[in-house]
Design a protein around this motif. Structure first.
Motif, PDB file in Angstrom:
ATOM      1  N   GLY A  40      78.253 -38.327 -10.022  1.00 48.90           N
ATOM      2  CA  GLY A  40      77.558 -39.257 -10.905  1.00 48.90           C
ATOM      3  C   GLY A  40      78.243 -39.589 -12.208  1.00 48.90           C
ATOM      4  N   VAL A  41      79.459 -40.113 -12.150  1.00 44.65           N
ATOM      5  CA  VAL A  41      80.130 -40.604 -13.371  1.00 44.65           C
ATOM      6  C   VAL A  41      80.033 -42.127 -13.396  1.00 44.65           C
ATOM      7  N   GLY A  42      80.291 -42.707 -14.569  1.00 41.04           N
ATOM      8  CA  GLY A  42      80.121 -44.141 -14.771  1.00 41.04           C
ATOM      9  C   GLY A  42      80.854 -45.005 -13.760  1.00 41.04           C
ATOM     10  N   PHE A  43      82.107 -44.638 -13.446  1.00 39.48           N
ATOM     11  CA  PHE A  43      82.910 -45.442 -12.507  1.00 39.48           C
ATOM     12  C   PHE A  43      82.196 -45.583 -11.167  1.00 39.48           C
ATOM     13  N   ASN A  44      81.675 -44.445 -10.667  1.00 39.30           N
ATOM     14  CA  ASN A  44      81.062 -44.434  -9.340  1.00 39.30           C
ATOM     15  C   ASN A  44      79.689 -45.118  -9.340  1.00 39.30           C
ATOM     16  N   LYS A  45      78.905 -44.884 -10.414  1.00 39.53           N
ATOM     17  CA  LYS A  45      77.571 -45.499 -10.496  1.00 39.53           C
ATOM     18  C   LYS A  45      77.668 -47.023 -10.615  1.00 39.53           C
ATOM     19  N   GLU A  46      78.680 -47.470 -11.334  1.00 33.04           N
ATOM     20  CA  GLU A  46      78.900 -48.905 -11.509  1.00 33.04           C
ATOM     21  C   GLU A  46      79.115 -49.590 -10.161  1.00 33.04           C
ATOM     22  N   VAL A  47      79.831 -48.919  -9.270  1.00 33.84           N
ATOM     23  CA  VAL A  47      80.139 -49.496  -7.960  1.00 33.84           C
ATOM     24  C   VAL A  47      78.966 -49.335  -6.993  1.00 33.84           C
ATOM     25  N   GLY A  48      78.417 -48.115  -6.911  1.00 32.37           N
ATOM     26  CA  GLY A  48      77.405 -47.827  -5.904  1.00 32.37           C
ATOM     27  C   GLY A  48      76.012 -48.329  -6.235  1.00 32.37           C
ATOM     28  N   GLU A  49      75.671 -48.367  -7.531  1.00 26.91           N
ATOM     29  CA  GLU A  49      74.317 -48.721  -7.995  1.00 26.91           C
ATOM     30  C   GLU A  49      73.251 -48.041  -7.119  1.00 26.91           C
ATOM     31  N   ASP A  50      72.301 -48.809  -6.566  1.00 27.07           N
ATOM     32  CA  ASP A  50      71.218 -48.164  -5.812  1.00 27.07           C
ATOM     33  C   ASP A  50      71.530 -48.018  -4.323  1.00 27.07           C
ATOM     34  N   GLY A  51      72.808 -48.210  -3.968  1.00 24.84           N
ATOM     35  CA  GLY A  51      73.205 -48.059  -2.566  1.00 24.84           C
ATOM     36  C   GLY A  51      73.742 -46.680  -2.246  1.00 24.84           C
ATOM     37  N   ALA A  52      73.581 -45.726  -3.182  1.00 28.71           N
ATOM     38  CA  ALA A  52      74.099 -44.376  -2.968  1.00 28.71           C
ATOM     39  C   ALA A  52      73.212 -43.365  -3.686  1.00 28.71           C
ATOM     40  N   LEU A  53      73.432 -42.085  -3.390  1.00 31.80           N
ATOM     41  CA  LEU A  53      72.763 -40.985  -4.090  1.00 31.80           C
ATOM     42  C   LEU A  53      73.819 -40.285  -4.947  1.00 31.80           C
ATOM     43  N   TYR A  54      73.382 -39.655  -6.055  1.00 30.24           N
ATOM     44  CA  TYR A  54      74.348 -39.116  -7.024  1.00 30.24           C
ATOM     45  C   TYR A  54      74.123 -37.637  -7.294  1.00 30.24           C
ATOM     46  N   TRP A  55      75.244 -36.939  -7.553  1.00 26.48           N
ATOM     47  CA  TRP A  55      75.169 -35.504  -7.848  1.00 26.48           C
ATOM     48  C   TRP A  55      75.966 -35.159  -9.098  1.00 26.48           C
ATOM     49  N   SER A  56      75.607 -34.016  -9.683  1.00 25.35           N
ATOM     50  CA  SER A  56      76.343 -33.507 -10.846  1.00 25.35           C
ATOM     51  C   SER A  56      76.989 -32.172 -10.459  1.00 25.35           C
ATOM     52  N   LYS A  57      77.792 -31.640 -11.376  1.00 25.72           N
ATOM     53  CA  LYS A  57      78.479 -30.377 -11.096  1.00 25.72           C
ATOM     54  C   LYS A  57      77.610 -29.152 -11.415  1.00 25.72           C
ATOM     55  N   THR A  58      76.365 -29.393 -11.829  1.00 26.19           N
ATOM     56  CA  THR A  58      75.449 -28.282 -12.074  1.00 26.19           C
ATOM     57  C   THR A  58      75.312 -27.455 -10.801  1.00 26.19           C
ATOM     58  N   PRO A  59      75.536 -26.127 -10.855  1.00 27.32           N
ATOM     59  CA  PRO A  59      75.439 -25.306  -9.646  1.00 27.32           C
ATOM     60  C   PRO A  59      74.110 -25.504  -8.929  1.00 27.32           C
ATOM     61  N   GLY A  60      74.174 -25.743  -7.646  1.00 31.12           N
ATOM     62  CA  GLY A  60      72.976 -25.912  -6.828  1.00 31.12           C
ATOM     63  C   GLY A  60      72.537 -27.357  -6.647  1.00 31.12           C
ATOM     64  N   PHE A  61      73.016 -28.264  -7.503  1.00 29.60           N
ATOM     65  CA  PHE A  61      72.568 -29.661  -7.457  1.00 29.60           C
ATOM     66  C   PHE A  61      73.002 -30.336  -6.151  1.00 29.60           C
TER      67      PHE A  61
END
Length: 387
Positions: free
Chosen positions: A319-340
């Motif tokens: 879930g960084v800006g580059f990827n969200k800009e491209v995928g918008e609502d056509g994808a699901l996003y994750w962070s590096k928080t353990p377990g996420f």
């Protein structure tokens, strides 16, 4: 006639990465015949070739094969070639388009020479090359200085990501950079292969993988693509599918350290399968993945992300800006928080076919509306002819 010299790709026809594919698509899909492309192509052979490719003039530039510095030498020699062509053929009011920021400390010497003939110098700043872990600290420092030099001196910076454009304006405000946004492209085309094709059967059998029964990762095997997080989280999950990793893995220091830290070799689901250079086969593998996991954290619009959105219905993106800009609502996003990512993987494994289809339609819609090659080529042609 608008003459456009393209400097910095390894050459066409494309056999390598993103820049090469871009230049190939640009000249192959050319619509407006008032543009003449001149493309520099890299070679290590002393004897160079001069040839026509889909209407573009291609000139091989011979350079010594001497590690990282060869790219800098190549760009400078290519600029000298462009300048010679402009002088010899009495060309006026064209564009020199430089891909990537490798020659920042030298570019100011060239700008007035091109301006003398009415040629503008455009630069594609690429992604944050200076953040890539593969470079040593002195090389990273050079990349950062070089980026500044290119931004300061270019007549126009063509950013393939709105996030990169924003970064350029925020970081180099004092230079008042002139920028525009034109994305990278992709196509919605189904693989021509079928399940009974020999190479399809062999690939799945050789790697003991079943269609729709694996999550997929495709990308360069470098730390900034977050392999450790993706592997660690997948191993912690209760997913009953495989994790297929298509990458240029060499049993190098990074690979050994990753194995030491995660013990991925003890999990039968984790499958490093090497590279797949056959584009149609790779497309088939993407189409038949249950889901795609994208961990790229550096760069602009990433070609492998666009290909995933075009080919794979379920996409889990870092879930960084580059990827969200491209995928918008056509994808699901994750962070590096353990377990996420573990939780996201397990949830996505429970999605209904309808939910996955809906995500796939939205992903493809993003590519069709904003990233199709025909749109990108049209955007470039308009920009070249307006300036």
């Amino acid at each position: 006639m608008k003459h456009v010299f393209i400097i910095g790709s390894k050459g066409i026809p494309a056999q390598y990465g993103g820049y090469e594919t871009f230049v190939d698509e640009l000249v192959t899909r050319q619509v407006n015949k008032n543009i003449k492309y001149h493309v520099a192509c890299m070679t290590f052979n002393k004897k160079t070739k001069h040839y026509n490719y889909n209407g573009a003039e291609c000139q091989e530039i011979s350079i010594p094969n001497i590690g990282g510095a060869k790219a800098i030498i190549y760009d400078l020699k290519a600029l000298n070639w462009a300048l010679e062509q402009i002088k010899q053929n009495n060309l006026r009011n064209g564009i020199v388009y430089i891909l990537a920021c490798r020659i920042g400390p030298f570019i100011h010497n060239y700008i007035p020479k091109f301006h003398k003939y009415g040629f503008q110098v455009w630069v594609n700043p690429d992604g944050h090359e200076w953040l890539r872990a593969k470079w040593s600290k002195p090389v990273r420092k050079y990349w950062k200085i070089s980026e500044g030099g290119m931004v300061k001196n270019a007549d126009l910076l063509v950013c393939d990501s709105k996030n990169i454009e924003k970064y350029i304006h925020e970081t180099y405000k004092k230079y008042e950079p002139n920028t525009t946004f034109i994305a990278y492209g992709a196509d919605i085309v189904r693989s021509t292969l079928t399940s009974d094709n020999k190479k399809v059967k062999e690939w799945y059998q050789n790697h003991n993988v079943k269609p729709q029964d694996y999550f997929l990762i495709v990308g360069r095997f470098v730390p900034e693509n977050n392999y450790e997080t993706m592997i660690r989280e997948f191993m912690a999950s209760n997913i009953d599918k495989d994790l297929v990793i298509i990458t240029n893995v060499e049993h190098n220091k990074f690979y050994e350290e990753l194995k030491e830290r995660t013990h991925f070799d003890t999990d039968k689901r984790i499958k490093f399968v090497g590279t797949v250079y056959d584009k149609d086969l790779l497309k088939y593998i993407r189409e038949n993945a249950y889901g795609y996991i994208h961990g790229h954290s550096v760069g602009g619009t990433n070609p492998s992300l666009l290909e995933a959105l075009a080919d794979t219905k379920l996409n889990l993106l870092y879930g960084v800006g580059f990827n969200k800009e491209v995928g918008e609502d056509g994808a699901l996003y994750w962070s590096k928080t353990p377990g996420f990512l573990k939780e996201l993987l397990e949830k996505s494994n429970q999605l209904s076919a309808t939910q996955i289809d809906n995500l796939g339609k939205k992903a493809q819609q993003r590519v069709v509306e904003e990233y199709s090659w025909n749109k990108i080529v049209d955007d470039y042609e308009k920009s070249f002819l307006e300036n």
